[in-house]
Design an enzyme around this catalytic site. Sequence first.
Site, short mmCIF file in Angstrom:
data_model
loop_
_atom_site.label_atom_id
_atom_site.label_comp_id
_atom_site.label_asym_id
_atom_site.label_seq_id
_atom_site.Cartn_x
_atom_site.Cartn_y
_atom_site.Cartn_z
CG HIS A 214 -3.81 -4.20 -3.75
ND1 HIS A 214 -3.46 -4.66 -2.51
CD2 HIS A 214 -2.83 -4.60 -4.59
CE1 HIS A 214 -2.33 -5.33 -2.59
NE2 HIS A 214 -1.93 -5.31 -3.85
CG PHE A 366 -1.38 -0.17 7.09
CD1 PHE A 366 -0.85 0.98 7.61
CD2 PHE A 366 -2.74 -0.44 7.30
CE1 PHE A 366 -1.63 1.85 8.34
CE2 PHE A 366 -3.52 0.43 8.03
CZ PHE A 366 -2.96 1.58 8.56
CG HIS A 367 2.11 1.16 11.03
ND1 HIS A 367 0.73 1.10 11.08
CD2 HIS A 367 2.43 2.47 11.22
CE1 HIS A 367 0.25 2.31 11.29
NE2 HIS A 367 1.25 3.16 11.37
NE ARG A 428 -7.92 -0.33 9.97
CZ ARG A 428 -7.76 -0.20 8.64
NH1 ARG A 428 -8.30 -1.08 7.81
NH2 ARG A 428 -7.06 0.77 8.14
FE1 HAS Z 1 -1.32 -5.34 2.24
C1 HAS Z 1 -4.28 -4.44 3.77
C2 HAS Z 1 -2.68 -8.33 1.32
C3 HAS Z 1 1.59 -6.17 0.60
C4 HAS Z 1 -0.29 -2.07 2.43
N1 HAS Z 1 -2.13 -3.59 2.98
C5 HAS Z 1 -3.33 -3.44 3.60
C6 HAS Z 1 -3.50 -2.08 4.01
C7 HAS Z 1 -2.39 -1.40 3.58
C8 HAS Z 1 -1.53 -2.36 2.95
C9 HAS Z 1 -2.11 0.08 3.72
O1 HAS Z 1 -5.46 -9.59 1.13
C10 HAS Z 1 -4.67 -1.54 4.80
C11 HAS Z 1 -5.70 -0.89 3.98
C12 HAS Z 1 -6.78 -0.31 4.87
O2 HAS Z 1 -6.56 0.77 5.44
O3 HAS Z 1 -7.83 -0.95 5.01
N2 HAS Z 1 -0.66 -6.97 1.22
C13 HAS Z 1 -1.36 -8.09 0.97
C14 HAS Z 1 -0.53 -9.05 0.24
C15 HAS Z 1 0.69 -8.43 0.05
C16 HAS Z 1 0.58 -7.12 0.65
C17 HAS Z 1 -0.91 -10.42 -0.21
N3 HAS Z 1 0.33 -4.33 1.66
C18 HAS Z 1 1.40 -4.85 0.97
C19 HAS Z 1 2.35 -3.81 0.67
C20 HAS Z 1 1.82 -2.65 1.19
C21 HAS Z 1 0.56 -3.00 1.80
C22 HAS Z 1 3.64 -4.01 -0.08
C23 HAS Z 1 2.35 -1.26 1.18
C24 HAS Z 1 3.49 -0.86 0.69
N4 HAS Z 1 -3.12 -6.22 2.52
C25 HAS Z 1 -3.49 -7.43 2.01
C26 HAS Z 1 -4.91 -7.67 2.32
C27 HAS Z 1 -5.38 -6.56 3.01
C28 HAS Z 1 -4.23 -5.67 3.13
C29 HAS Z 1 -5.74 -8.84 1.96
C30 HAS Z 1 -6.79 -6.31 3.54
C31 HAS Z 1 -6.89 -6.63 4.97
C32 HAS Z 1 -8.24 -6.26 5.53
O4 HAS Z 1 -9.01 -7.16 5.85
O5 HAS Z 1 -8.57 -5.06 5.65
C33 HAS Z 1 1.87 -9.01 -0.72
O6 HAS Z 1 2.23 -8.14 -1.77
C34 HAS Z 1 3.05 -9.28 0.16
C35 HAS Z 1 4.16 -10.03 -0.55
C36 HAS Z 1 5.45 -9.92 0.20
C37 HAS Z 1 6.22 -10.93 0.61
C38 HAS Z 1 7.49 -10.64 1.38
C39 HAS Z 1 8.77 -10.84 0.59
C40 HAS Z 1 9.94 -10.42 1.40
C41 HAS Z 1 10.91 -9.55 0.99
C42 HAS Z 1 11.99 -9.18 1.97
C43 HAS Z 1 13.40 -9.54 1.53
C44 HAS Z 1 14.37 -9.26 2.61
C45 HAS Z 1 15.46 -8.43 2.52
C46 HAS Z 1 16.29 -8.19 3.73
C47 HAS Z 1 15.84 -7.73 1.27
C48 HAS Z 1 5.86 -12.33 0.33
C49 HAS Z 1 10.94 -8.98 -0.37
C50 HAS Z 1 17.49 -9.07 3.80
C51 HAS Z 1 18.18 -8.78 5.08
C52 HAS Z 1 19.27 -9.39 5.49
C53 HAS Z 1 19.84 -9.06 6.81
C54 HAS Z 1 19.98 -10.39 4.67
CU CU Z 2 -4.39 -4.81 -0.99
#
Ligand code: HAS
Ligand code: CU
Length: 541
Positions: A214, A366-367, A428
Site C-alpha cells: 500500500h 489501479f489503471h 481479474r
Molecule cells: Fe488503491 C487496490 C483503496 C488510492 C493503487 N490500489 C489498489 C491496487 C493498486 C492501487 C495498484 O481499500 C491493486 C493492488 C492489487 O494488485 O491487488 N486506493 C484505495 C484508497 C485510495 C487509493 C482508499 N490506489 C490509490 C492510489 C494508487 C492505488 C493513489 C496508485 C497510485 N486500493 C484501495 C483498496 C484496494 C486497492 C481497498 C484493494 C482492493 C482489493 O480488494 O483488492 C485513496 O488514497 C484515494 C483518495 C483519492 C481521492 C481523489 C481525490 C481527487 C483528486 C483529483 C483532483 C482533480 C484535479 C483535476 C487536480 C479521494 C486529488 C482538476 C481538473 C480540472 C479540469 C479543473
Molecule cells: Cu492499498
Amino acid sequence: MPRTNRLIVAHLWVAILAFGVAASMALMQAIARANLEVPYQSARMYYMSVTAHGVLMALVFTTFFIMALGYSVAQKENGDVKWPRFGWAMFVLASLGALMAVWAILTFRASVLYTFYPPLQAHPAFYIGLTLVVVASWGWCASMIASWRESRKRNGDRPASLAMHATAANAMLWLLATIGVASEMLFQLIPWSLGWVKTVDPLLARTLFWFFGHPLVYFWLLPAYVIWYALVPREAGGKLFSEPLARATFALFLILSTPVGFHHQYQDPGISAGWKLFHTFNTMAISFPSLMTAFTVVASLEVAGRLRGGRGLFGWIRALPWSNPTVSSVLLAGLLFMVGGFGGSINAAYTMNSVVHNTAWVASHFHLTVGSAAALTFMGACYYLVPRISGRALELGLLARVQPYLWFLGMALFSFTGHIAGLMGLPRRVFATDYAGAAQAQAWHGLTSISALGGLVLFASAGFFVLVMVGTLLAGKKTAPAPIEWAEPLEAPPGGFRSTIWDRLGLWLIVAVVLVILAYAVPLWDILHLPRYGSPGFKPF
Ligand code: HAS
Ligand code: CU
C-alpha cells in the site's frame, strides 16, 4: 551536459524503455480480452505478458522515473545532487536488478504477476533482481534525505522548497515501506526459490507484501503530487493556492501510508476482524490528504485560469492552457483520479470490498490511479523535464500535445467498462477465451470489447510518448540545459516562510513508526503463532 544531468537522463532512458516494452505487452492482453483469434493466445503467454506488463510499468518505469525526478529536485535545490558517483553505482545496481527480473519473466521463468504471491514460484533471479532494485532505491533515499537536510541547514529556519520537502517525505515513506518486502524476499521467497527451504507460508508473505504494497502506491503518487503542486500552477500561468496546506499534505502521507495494508487482505483468513477495522479507519484517514490536494490544486488552477482572463463560474477552466502537454496531462490525470479515488474509497469498505475484490473492478481502479494519476503525470512531466535536463528541444511536439488526450480516452474506455464488468463478476487475472463457459460470459463480452478498444487507444498514446522521448533524446536540437522553475505561492509572508511543525519530517517518521507498530505488531505475532503447514512452490504456466 553536466555530470548530474547525465545521471538523470540515464534513469529516464531506463524508465522510457521499460514503459515501451510494458505497453506492447498490454496490447497483447487487450487483444486477448477482445477474444480475437491470434496465434500466440495461450495461458502461458498471457501470464507471462501480464507479469511483464505489471513489473515493467508498476515497478521499473515508476521507480526509475521517480529517482530521476528526485535527482532533478535535489539538483535544483542545492546546485548538485549528493554523491553523484554513489548515484551512478546505485543506478547500475538497480538496472542490473531490473534486467535479472526481466530476463526471468521473458524466458517464462517468473509468471507470478507483479504481486508475486506465493505459492506461485519464480526463478531466484526474479526475486534477487527485484531485491537489488529495492536496495539501490535505498541509496537514492539516503541521497534525497541528505539533500533535504543540506537545504534546511543552509536556510536557517527557512524550510526546504516544497518539492524537496515532498521528495524527502517520499524517501522516508519508502524506507519504512520496503522493510516489508525486503523481509518477505530475504526470509521467505529467496531461500524458498533457491530450494533451501521446502515450503512457504502464503499468509505471512501476503501480509509482509501488503505492509509494503500500500505505501508503494503513495510512493508512486507523491512524485505526481510534486508536479501538481510545485510545477503545474506555474506552467498553467498561476500560483500555488496554499503552500502550508501542501506541506501538511506530504507530512500526512508520511504518517498514514503504511498502517493500512489489511485493506488488501479483507478476504484473507488468519487476521482478525478488529485489526482489519483498524486498518479501515486508517485508510479513510489517508484519503484526507488527497481530498486536501483536490482542493488546493484545483484552487491553484482556478487562480491560473482567472489570471489568464477566465471569467464566471467555470470560464477559468476553458482559459487554462489545454494545449500545453504538461498541463493537460495533469488536468486529465486529475479528472481520472477523481473517479479512481472514489473507487478506492469503495474498495476500502469491507462489505463493498467483498463485491469487488479480485474482479476487473480492481484492475480498473489501479489503471485510474497508478496508470493515470501517476503515469500520465509522469509523461506530462517528461515533456517539461527532458528538454531542460538533456539540453535538447522537444521533438514531435504535435504528438506530445495529442498524447495526453488519447491516454484519457483510452483509460476512460478501458476502466469505466472494467469497473462495470467487475461489478458483474468478471474476475481479474483470468485467462480463458470463453471464461470456462461461465453464464455471464456473453454479458461481459460487450464490455471487454470496449475495454480492448481502450487498450488500442492507450497503445497509440504510449507509442506517441515513446516516439517523442526517443526523438528528443536522440535527435532534438541542441540547446543549453535550463533550470526547473517551481510555482510561487499565492501569498508568501514577507520575509519568506518559516519552518513549521509540518516541516519536521523526522518527527513525523517517528509517529509513522509508532502507528505501524500499533497496526502490525499484534496481528503479525498472531500469524507467526498460528499452526503452520506451509506450501511447496507451484509453476503452473
Ligand atoms: Fe488503491 C487496490 C483503496 C488510492 C493503487 N490500489 C489498489 C491496487 C493498486 C492501487 C495498484 O481499500 C491493486 C493492488 C492489487 O494488485 O491487488 N486506493 C484505495 C484508497 C485510495 C487509493 C482508499 N490506489 C490509490 C492510489 C494508487 C492505488 C493513489 C496508485 C497510485 N486500493 C484501495 C483498496 C484496494 C486497492 C481497498 C484493494 C482492493 C482489493 O480488494 O483488492 C485513496 O488514497 C484515494 C483518495 C483519492 C481521492 C481523489 C481525490 C481527487 C483528486 C483529483 C483532483 C482533480 C484535479 C483535476 C487536480 C479521494 C486529488 C482538476 C481538473 C480540472 C479540469 C479543473
Ligand atoms: Cu492499498
